[in-house]
Motif scaffolding. Structure first.
Motif, short mmCIF file in Angstrom:
data_model
loop_
_atom_site.label_atom_id
_atom_site.label_comp_id
_atom_site.label_asym_id
_atom_site.label_seq_id
_atom_site.Cartn_x
_atom_site.Cartn_y
_atom_site.Cartn_z
N HIS A 127 7.10 25.82 5.79
CA HIS A 127 7.89 25.83 7.03
C HIS A 127 7.81 24.50 7.78
O HIS A 127 7.86 24.47 9.02
N SER A 128 7.74 23.40 7.03
CA SER A 128 7.69 22.08 7.66
C SER A 128 9.03 21.38 7.64
O SER A 128 9.21 20.35 8.30
N ALA A 129 10.00 21.92 6.88
CA ALA A 129 11.30 21.27 6.77
C ALA A 129 12.36 22.31 6.42
O ALA A 129 12.07 23.35 5.82
N ALA A 130 13.58 22.03 6.84
CA ALA A 130 14.72 22.89 6.50
C ALA A 130 15.91 22.00 6.17
O ALA A 130 16.14 20.99 6.82
N THR A 131 16.64 22.38 5.14
CA THR A 131 17.83 21.63 4.72
C THR A 131 19.00 22.59 4.60
O THR A 131 18.86 23.68 4.03
N VAL A 132 20.15 22.19 5.14
CA VAL A 132 21.37 22.99 5.04
C VAL A 132 22.39 22.17 4.26
O VAL A 132 22.80 21.09 4.70
N ILE A 133 22.79 22.67 3.10
CA ILE A 133 23.76 21.98 2.24
C ILE A 133 25.12 22.62 2.42
O ILE A 133 25.28 23.84 2.25
N VAL A 319 15.07 18.94 10.18
CA VAL A 319 16.18 19.88 9.98
C VAL A 319 17.38 19.03 9.59
O VAL A 319 17.98 18.36 10.42
N VAL A 320 17.71 19.04 8.30
CA VAL A 320 18.68 18.10 7.75
C VAL A 320 19.94 18.84 7.30
O VAL A 320 19.85 19.85 6.59
N PHE A 321 21.10 18.33 7.72
CA PHE A 321 22.39 18.87 7.29
C PHE A 321 23.02 17.85 6.33
O PHE A 321 23.23 16.69 6.71
N VAL A 322 23.31 18.27 5.11
CA VAL A 322 23.87 17.35 4.12
C VAL A 322 25.13 17.94 3.49
O VAL A 322 25.30 19.16 3.42
N GLN A 323 25.98 17.06 3.06
CA GLN A 323 27.16 17.44 2.29
C GLN A 323 26.81 17.30 0.82
O GLN A 323 26.25 16.27 0.41
N TYR A 324 27.09 18.33 0.02
CA TYR A 324 26.78 18.25 -1.41
C TYR A 324 27.46 17.02 -2.00
O TYR A 324 28.66 16.81 -1.79
N PRO A 325 26.71 16.16 -2.70
CA PRO A 325 27.27 14.90 -3.19
C PRO A 325 28.52 15.11 -4.05
O PRO A 325 28.51 15.92 -4.98
N GLN A 416 26.06 12.16 2.42
CA GLN A 416 26.34 12.06 3.85
C GLN A 416 25.72 13.23 4.61
O GLN A 416 25.53 14.32 4.05
N GLY A 417 25.43 13.00 5.88
CA GLY A 417 24.88 14.08 6.68
C GLY A 417 24.18 13.56 7.91
O GLY A 417 24.32 12.40 8.30
N GLN A 418 23.38 14.42 8.53
CA GLN A 418 22.62 14.06 9.72
C GLN A 418 21.48 15.04 9.90
O GLN A 418 21.43 16.08 9.24
N THR A 419 20.54 14.69 10.77
CA THR A 419 19.47 15.61 11.12
C THR A 419 19.77 16.21 12.49
O THR A 419 20.62 15.70 13.23
#
Length: 430
Positions: A127-133, A319-325, A416-419
């Motif tokens: 629970h130290s990181a979360a990523t939303v693809i 908490v990272v939001f990324v677009q699938y490459p 591409q993305g943002q935190t």
């Protein structure tokens, strides 16, 4: 555009402020009863387990659930506390008009059922990181054989757009497709339609979004001047739907615009301590259960609240939001986007290994960095007093080794993305 025309058109947009009609007089005893019932509900869900009342209040409005291929029956329901271990949850936004308000179109004429929004949330084991693809709707992917609701199966396909998966077996098929694409097991899933997005935005009290350039979109009736806007209800939905009004007018621009909204939402939930308050989370879970189609594994309040509470201690920068490459391409004579295999593998391998990721690319076509973002001052470490180290004592056992910090994976600029720690603004396209 002339000023009268602009005023006329803007008058058609949906206001973000509720208009109240004449209210019926409320009987004082009924008012007290409703207040006590609401207070009781909050108290009951604030303990370590949910009471029978809370279960009844949720269950009476819950939508039919969906069985996923990898669900394990009979798994015990957790108490209200942060869920143990990692989480993979798929959220699907459907464009179906079935059962929706007529303002979105005629359900008989607009019969499509496409997942125009497909997002996978991964919470690390500790629970130290979360990523939303976010997966682009026009991403060409292989679709595995999916079960039909009435029995039998749909045939597997080598290359189809990912947003067609709801048509081939519903939510369970979308989950199977993303599992095949990423190699990740996804035990939790939810599908939301237009009305559900409206109710969820109401449940969190609206979200503040920054607009760098005016947004003018006749398709979704979204007209926003530059500045900060609090979006709720219909206005929030249309902001998330707008494509023609942001960036280059593409679905990829819409993804980065949605990430502006989502990162602001995370900051708001953490600043208001919603993620540490079971009572507040109960209200959001109630809105979700009555306005979304959930997998069996997710269709109880304990699990929903427990997953949300797993986010409470994650720093905004993790908490990272990324677009699938992806890159523009064609398949079967259709235009769309194709996966970029090397950066996609880097991204997914990092999630499998629970390694933190860092972005080097830009935020995407639909957003820009907020030039007025608050600047966090670097903390100044106090000077440590100079002391002589004591001589080693052979009789003293050696201190246990300090656990190593996972190596940070730096993703290439094509991702591409943002935190949630990045303050961004929507980039209008008028």
């Amino acid at each position: 555009m002339s000023e009268p025309s602009r005023r006329s058109r803007r008058s058609q947009q949906v206001s973000t402020i509720a208009r109240h009609g004449r209210l019926k007089k409320s009987h004082p005893f009924k008012t007290i009863a409703r207040f006590l019932a609401g207070a009781l509900a909050v108290l009951l869900v604030s303990g370590t387990a949910v009471s029978a009342y809370a279960f009844w209040d949720i269950a009476k409005d819950v939508q039919p659930s969906v069985t996923l291929a990898n669900e394990t029956p009979g798994v015990s329901i957790p108490n209200i506390d942060a869920i143990e271990g990692g989480v993979n949850l798929l959220l699907v936004g459907s464009d179906s008009r079935a059962g929706q308000d007529g303002v979105f179109g005629d359900a008989k004429k607009e019969t499509g059922n496409l997942n125009d929004v497909t997002m996978l949330m991964h919470i690390s084991e500790d629970h130290s990181a979360a990523t939303v693809i976010s997966f682009p709707r026009d991403l060409f992917v292989p679709i595995p054989s999916c079960p039909k609701e009435g029995g039998g199966t749909y045939s597997a396909m080598t290359s189809q757009k990912i947003n067609t998966t709801l048509s081939y077996g519903g939510l369970a098929c979308t989950v199977l497709t993303v599992e095949k694409l990423t190699g990740l097991s996804i035990p939790f899933a939810a599908e939301v339609q237009f009305n559900g997005v409206i109710e969820l935005s109401n449940a969190v009290g609206g979200v503040d979004v920054c607009v760098a350039e005016p947004i003018e979109d006749d398709y979704t009736q979204t007209y926003l001047d530059a500045g900060t806007h609090t979006l709720q209800g219909m206005a929030a939905l249309q902001f998330l739907r707008t494509r023609h009004g942001v960036g280059d007018g593409s679905d990829l621009g819409r993804i980065s615009n949605q990430q502006v909204f989502l990162s602001s939402l995370v900051r708001q939930l953490k600043s208001s301590e919603t993620l540490t308050d079971p009572g507040k989370l109960f209200g959001i879970a109630k809105a979700a259960s009555s306005n979304m189609t959930l997998s069996n594994s997710l269709s109880n309040i304990n699990t929903m609240v427990s997953i949300a509470m797993a986010l409470k201690n994650i720093p905004l920068e993790q908490v990272v939001f990324v677009q699938y490459p992806n890159a523009a391409g064609q398949s079967g004579g259709q235009s769309g986007v194709l996966p970029l295999k090397t950066p996609a593998k880097q991204l997914v391998d990092a999630l499998v290994a629970d390694q933190p990721i860092t972005l080097t690319g830009d935020t995407g076509a639909g957003s820009v960095i907020d030039p007025n973002a608050p600047v966090a001052e670097a903390p100044v470490a106090p000077e440590a007093p100079v002391t002589e180290a004591p001589a080693p004592d052979a009789s003293t056992p050696a201190a246990p080794a300090t656990p190593t910090t996972p190596e940070v994976v730096e993703l290439p600029k094509t991702v591409q993305g943002q935190t949630a720690g990045d303050y961004t603004c929507s980039k209008g396209n008028d």
